[in-house]
Design an enzyme around this catalytic site. Sequence first.
Site, PDB file in Angstrom:
ATOM      1  N   SER A   1       0.832  -1.211   0.000  1.00  0.00           N
ATOM      2  CA  SER A   1       0.000   0.000   0.000  1.00  0.00           C
ATOM      3  C   SER A   1       0.861   1.253   0.000  1.00  0.00           C
ATOM      4  O   SER A   1       0.370   2.335  -0.272  1.00  0.00           O
ATOM      5  CB  SER A   1      -0.860   0.045   1.259  1.00  0.00           C
ATOM      6  OG  SER A   1      -1.560  -1.145   1.438  1.00  0.00           O
TER       7      SER A   1
ATOM      8  N   HIS B   1      -2.165  -2.917  -6.387  1.00  0.00           N
ATOM      9  CA  HIS B   1      -2.679  -2.563  -5.062  1.00  0.00           C
ATOM     10  C   HIS B   1      -4.196  -2.783  -5.019  1.00  0.00           C
ATOM     11  O   HIS B   1      -4.962  -2.001  -5.575  1.00  0.00           O
ATOM     12  CB  HIS B   1      -2.314  -1.107  -4.742  1.00  0.00           C
ATOM     13  CG  HIS B   1      -2.760  -0.691  -3.382  1.00  0.00           C
ATOM     14  ND1 HIS B   1      -3.120   0.587  -3.059  1.00  0.00           N
ATOM     15  CD2 HIS B   1      -2.925  -1.412  -2.233  1.00  0.00           C
ATOM     16  CE1 HIS B   1      -3.482   0.651  -1.795  1.00  0.00           C
ATOM     17  NE2 HIS B   1      -3.377  -0.546  -1.282  1.00  0.00           N
TER      18      HIS B   1
ATOM     19  N   GLU C   1      -5.285  -0.253  -8.036  1.00  0.00           N
ATOM     20  CA  GLU C   1      -4.232   0.696  -8.423  1.00  0.00           C
ATOM     21  C   GLU C   1      -3.108  -0.121  -9.056  1.00  0.00           C
ATOM     22  O   GLU C   1      -2.580  -1.039  -8.423  1.00  0.00           O
ATOM     23  CB  GLU C   1      -3.698   1.449  -7.194  1.00  0.00           C
ATOM     24  CG  GLU C   1      -4.517   2.662  -6.815  1.00  0.00           C
ATOM     25  CD  GLU C   1      -3.925   3.435  -5.637  1.00  0.00           C
ATOM     26  OE1 GLU C   1      -4.171   4.632  -5.550  1.00  0.00           O
ATOM     27  OE2 GLU C   1      -3.233   2.838  -4.787  1.00  0.00           O
TER      28      GLU C   1
ATOM     29  N   ASN D   1      -3.958   6.325  -0.942  1.00  0.00           N
ATOM     30  CA  ASN D   1      -3.486   6.446   0.439  1.00  0.00           C
ATOM     31  C   ASN D   1      -2.654   7.703   0.657  1.00  0.00           C
ATOM     32  O   ASN D   1      -2.603   8.239   1.755  1.00  0.00           O
ATOM     33  CB  ASN D   1      -2.689   5.204   0.851  1.00  0.00           C
ATOM     34  CG  ASN D   1      -3.621   4.036   1.137  1.00  0.00           C
ATOM     35  OD1 ASN D   1      -4.826   4.236   1.341  1.00  0.00           O
ATOM     36  ND2 ASN D   1      -3.092   2.825   1.146  1.00  0.00           N
TER      37      ASN D   1
END
Length: 655
Positions: free
Chosen positions: A407, A428, A440, A478
């Site tokens: 992540s 991801h 992702e 994130n």
Amino acid sequence: MPSPVNYTLTGDIGVITIDHPPVNALSLAVRQGIMDSLDAAAGDASRAVLIICEGRTFCAGADISEFGKPPEEPWLPAVVNRIEAFDKPVVAALHGTALGGGFEIALGAHYRCALASAKIGLPEVRLGLLPGAGGTQRTPRLAGVGAALDLMTSGVPVDAHRALAAGLIDRVFDADLADAAMAWIAELVDEDAGPRRASELPIAAHDGGIFDQYRARLAKKARGQVAPQAIVDCVEQAAMTEFADGEAFERETFMKLMAGDQSAALRHFFFAEREAAKVEGLAMGAQTRPIESVGIIGGGTMGGGIAMSFANAGFAVTLVEISDEALDRGLSIVDRNYTGSVKRGKLSEDAAAANRARIAGSTDYANLADVDLVIEAVFEDPGLKKEIFARLDGTCKPGAILATNTSYQDVDAIAAVTGRPQDVIGLHFFSPAHIMKLLEVVRGEKTADDVLATCMQLAKRLRKVPVVSGVCYGFIGNRMLRPYGKQVQLLLLEGASPGQIDAAMEGFGMAMGPLRVFDLAGLDVGYKARQALPDEMKGDPATYRVPELLVEAGRLGQKSGAGFYRYDDDGKPIPDPAVDEIIERTAQEFGIERREIGDDEIVECLLRALVDEGRKIVAEGIAQRESDIDVVYVYGYGFPAWRGGPMHYGAAAGL
Ligand code: 3H9
């Protein structure tokens, strides 16, 4: 320009063929072509007319790219009415996805048939609209009020057999649609079956309270959205008034929705999602590598979910863990998830068993020697990840794609421990990985084009929505969460309560307020991640002191029964004075004066945080375009699609 609509007289049947790739959308030229064809059919020896499409589908709706521009005649409602008013019988033959205005064309026709594989739907609600070419008035006349409301307020298409059972179509054919439809029309002509107009049908008896029941249900299920409620209003009009009045009401309501912010946002999002699949600098149709077998390293929540995602899409999966115990634990979570899916009616028992059977467990890397793709999904320890990649480099066959589900970590640094950085990429997934649609795809500095192209294509096979990200701490989603989370902490110190912040953001439309999300994810996760960071990356201590104190007090979030809230046995969050006390104490420590903060300020402050970081992410080339960020936030972070995503909303609101 040749017309996308062709008219021929075949025997005594006039055939209108629409050929307007990719999805036969009802653009101006198509609408005009249908009108011209009807003129021709009116004046020739045809005894009936067939409307059919070339290519992969019957018309998939009005041309969305024309929306928001000045409408040009003939309008779709006029085309549908002309079809219905035609004095020779008109038959529509459907295949692929007959959607929206496409299905409304069919509703205007006097008879409808479809291939068994066809899907039929009125998905306008997903664009913040309603069926605006008579759909809200004709559908309840054919299928009844309840079925019409379900079809239009959900936007979910039904298959041909269900459409037949609901009275929406008259015949289902298994193959050779054109031939079968022509044979059926010949029968109709022989029987002298004349035009049969849906607008002239009465509406079947129904419970008078049904409209309010739907309004109440949709107020919860589609919180904040105007289109579902407007659909109920239109169907109610259909039940109460003459067709012409209901149609006028539908038109007026459609135009209002079209001019509104929600439809603009959803239309933006429709194209954003499709644009996200396009990678700059990567040729369309770039070469890909074949992927049939997949290895997953790590049988935790993420690894198990990723394994299920691949197994459900038909891939052979090998799940690798370090010990028999860890493997048993991982596989038993997978088993539990499948049992849950069967219980909730998401999968049949047979399908669950078949999917589960595709997942084999192993504790031996040698079993990864022949797989086409490996995804590492162990916890966020950069050293461990590098160790695993070095091992994979020595184990996997040449050409295998080596992916990390990290992540946050640096994909380039992970790639650098292998002798084949061109084969390394980040994939991801979002938790729960077998359900969440976002993927992702992290393009490393040395990732080869064919590896990237393969992963973009792979996402489609997994029914995920891929968005390409460059390498940075947290990638797109994130990374944006960090300034958002920091502002949440500052708002707490300045005077807002956890409950107020969550209510404000949920009122805006977020699936869940930020503090509930932090509690759900576990406050210890952020705590540990922060400890691994150098001081300059941690930022202002005021932005993390409260969660730090909570963790140190054993409040790890929902899993420990308390975090920013206390949780009762049903997992319901309860405001906790102990947390207020920690917040007040921390505010004093930092010399922050507390004040009343309005909900609007909370929303604006948190959205600004997202938008500002989003702009940096695009400027740095981490995201290809702002609309990609919208796709990430809607599919990965519970941002309301009807607000268009943070970047669309930020631009529209002038943030
Ligand atoms: C409506 O009908 C209003 C009426 O009630 C009243 C009017 C007065 N228009 O999705 P894909 C493009 S509202 C323009 O990747 P798939 C799409 O952008 C409409 N373009 O393929 C893409 O372009 P590109 C109600 C459209 O096989 C390409 O086609 N209808 C439209 O995964 C391929 O699309 C809908 O909401 C359109 N209507 O899925 C249906 N549709 O290649 C919307 C597609 O340049 N469409 N494009 O990126 C869909 O749900 C899917 O596209 C479909 C195919 C299931 C049809």
